[in-house]
Write a protein that holds these residues in place. Structure first.
Motif, short mmCIF file in Angstrom:
data_model
loop_
_atom_site.label_atom_id
_atom_site.label_comp_id
_atom_site.label_asym_id
_atom_site.label_seq_id
_atom_site.Cartn_x
_atom_site.Cartn_y
_atom_site.Cartn_z
N VAL A 217 22.39 36.04 56.78
CA VAL A 217 22.84 35.35 55.56
C VAL A 217 23.97 34.40 55.94
CG1 VAL A 217 23.98 35.66 53.32
CG2 VAL A 217 22.12 37.20 54.01
N ARG A 218 23.87 33.17 55.46
CA ARG A 218 24.89 32.15 55.76
C ARG A 218 25.84 31.91 54.60
NH1 ARG A 218 26.84 30.30 59.54
NH2 ARG A 218 26.68 28.12 59.09
N LYS A 219 25.39 32.16 53.37
CA LYS A 219 26.23 31.89 52.21
C LYS A 219 26.09 33.02 51.22
CE LYS A 219 27.68 27.96 49.46
NZ LYS A 219 27.45 26.53 49.20
N LEU A 220 27.23 33.52 50.75
CA LEU A 220 27.25 34.59 49.76
C LEU A 220 27.88 34.06 48.49
CD1 LEU A 220 26.98 37.55 48.82
CD2 LEU A 220 29.16 38.01 49.97
N PHE A 221 27.18 34.25 47.39
CA PHE A 221 27.69 33.88 46.07
C PHE A 221 28.10 35.16 45.35
CE2 PHE A 221 24.91 30.34 47.03
CZ PHE A 221 25.62 29.25 46.57
N THR A 222 29.23 35.12 44.71
CA THR A 222 29.66 36.23 43.86
C THR A 222 30.39 35.64 42.67
OG1 THR A 222 30.58 38.46 43.91
CG2 THR A 222 31.90 36.72 44.95
N ALA A 223 30.65 36.46 41.68
CA ALA A 223 31.29 35.99 40.45
C ALA A 223 32.29 37.02 39.97
CB ALA A 223 30.22 35.74 39.38
N THR A 224 33.09 36.62 39.02
CA THR A 224 34.02 37.53 38.38
C THR A 224 34.02 37.26 36.88
OG1 THR A 224 36.31 38.33 38.32
CG2 THR A 224 36.02 36.00 38.82
N LYS A 225 34.11 38.31 36.12
CA LYS A 225 34.22 38.18 34.67
C LYS A 225 35.59 37.63 34.34
CE LYS A 225 30.37 40.54 33.72
NZ LYS A 225 29.20 39.92 33.16
N LEU A 226 35.68 36.75 33.37
CA LEU A 226 36.98 36.21 32.99
C LEU A 226 37.86 37.27 32.33
CD1 LEU A 226 35.99 32.67 31.70
CD2 LEU A 226 36.97 33.31 33.92
N HIS A 227 37.23 38.24 31.65
CA HIS A 227 38.02 39.28 30.99
C HIS A 227 38.41 40.42 31.94
CE1 HIS A 227 33.82 40.48 30.46
NE2 HIS A 227 34.25 41.72 30.35
N ILE A 228 37.89 40.42 33.15
CA ILE A 228 38.29 41.37 34.21
C ILE A 228 38.35 40.55 35.50
CG2 ILE A 228 37.81 43.55 35.36
CD1 ILE A 228 36.01 44.28 33.02
N PHE A 229 39.25 39.61 35.52
CA PHE A 229 39.28 38.56 36.53
C PHE A 229 39.65 39.08 37.92
CE2 PHE A 229 41.17 34.69 38.47
CZ PHE A 229 40.01 33.91 38.45
N GLN A 230 38.81 38.77 38.90
CA GLN A 230 39.04 39.19 40.28
C GLN A 230 39.24 38.00 41.22
OE1 GLN A 230 39.42 42.43 41.08
NE2 GLN A 230 39.20 42.77 38.89
N GLY A 231 39.53 36.83 40.66
CA GLY A 231 39.71 35.63 41.47
C GLY A 231 40.68 35.78 42.63
N PRO A 232 41.86 36.36 42.42
CA PRO A 232 42.79 36.51 43.54
C PRO A 232 42.21 37.32 44.71
CG PRO A 232 43.95 36.76 41.47
CD PRO A 232 42.48 36.72 41.14
N LEU A 233 41.44 38.35 44.41
CA LEU A 233 40.78 39.12 45.48
C LEU A 233 39.86 38.21 46.28
CD1 LEU A 233 39.75 41.71 46.95
CD2 LEU A 233 38.09 41.91 45.09
N PHE A 234 39.01 37.46 45.58
CA PHE A 234 38.06 36.62 46.28
C PHE A 234 38.75 35.52 47.07
CE2 PHE A 234 35.25 38.21 42.76
CZ PHE A 234 34.59 39.10 43.59
N GLU A 235 39.77 34.93 46.51
CA GLU A 235 40.49 33.88 47.23
C GLU A 235 41.19 34.45 48.46
OE1 GLU A 235 42.72 31.33 44.59
OE2 GLU A 235 40.97 31.15 43.26
N ARG A 236 41.70 35.65 48.36
CA ARG A 236 42.32 36.30 49.52
C ARG A 236 41.28 36.53 50.63
NH1 ARG A 236 45.61 42.03 49.65
NH2 ARG A 236 46.19 41.88 51.83
N LEU A 237 40.04 36.76 50.23
CA LEU A 237 38.95 36.97 51.19
C LEU A 237 38.36 35.66 51.71
CD1 LEU A 237 37.21 39.97 49.43
CD2 LEU A 237 38.23 40.01 51.73
#
Length: 159
Positions: free
Chosen positions: A126-146
């Protein structure tokens, strides 16, 4: 599928498991997960398509990293692995669902789970992984840290 198991914290393991072997144990967690994060419960009830999950598992297109603490399932990441209609030569991973039990969300459990997912999917090509986060349970900082970066905004509407 690769069956590597990585134990980062004593008693916590991140390993690839098959849907067929995991689903009986995973279904109660999926229900709890749905109650916690899904919106519009009355209009869009949980109704898992077992036949499609089984078929995708049989075809090798379903990839699951299970998180176990002292043998008990406490989390999971499920991805669909396939080519992309626009990028036929590049294998993609598309996150279907991920979850860590609320009592296990302290520390780095989720980060370690995603690192295991990335490692295992990369080993599959796999070359590209897509994932998402719910806005009401936001995990953006985790993903950006990764190392993820936001690339789209998804909108939904009941019609």
């Amino acid at each position: 599928m690769m069956m590597a198991e990585v134990e980062v914290r004593p008693g916590t393991a991140y390993r690839v498991e098959r849907w067929r072997d995991l689903k009986a144990e995973m279904l109660p967690l999926l229900s709890a997960h749905w109650r916690e994060v899904a919106l519009n419960h009355k209009e869009v009830p949980l109704d898992i398509d077992h036949e499609r999950y089984d078929a995708m598992d049989d075809a090798g297109a379903l990839h699951i990293v299970a998180v176990r603490r002292d043998g008990m399932l406490i989390g999971y990441h499920v991805a669909i692995v396939s080519g992309h209609l626009h990028y036929k030569s590049t294998l993609h991973g598309i996150t279907d669902v991920y979850w860590i039990a609320p009592e296990c969300r302290h520390g780095v459990t989720a980060m370690r789970m995603f690192q295991a997912v990335e490692r295992e999917l990369k080993a599959l090509g796999v070359r590209k992984l897509f994932t998402a986060t719910k806005l009401h349970i936001f995990q953006g900082p985790l993903f950006e840290r990764l190392g993820y970066r936001p690339v789209e905004t998804l909108y939904a509407k009941l019609i």
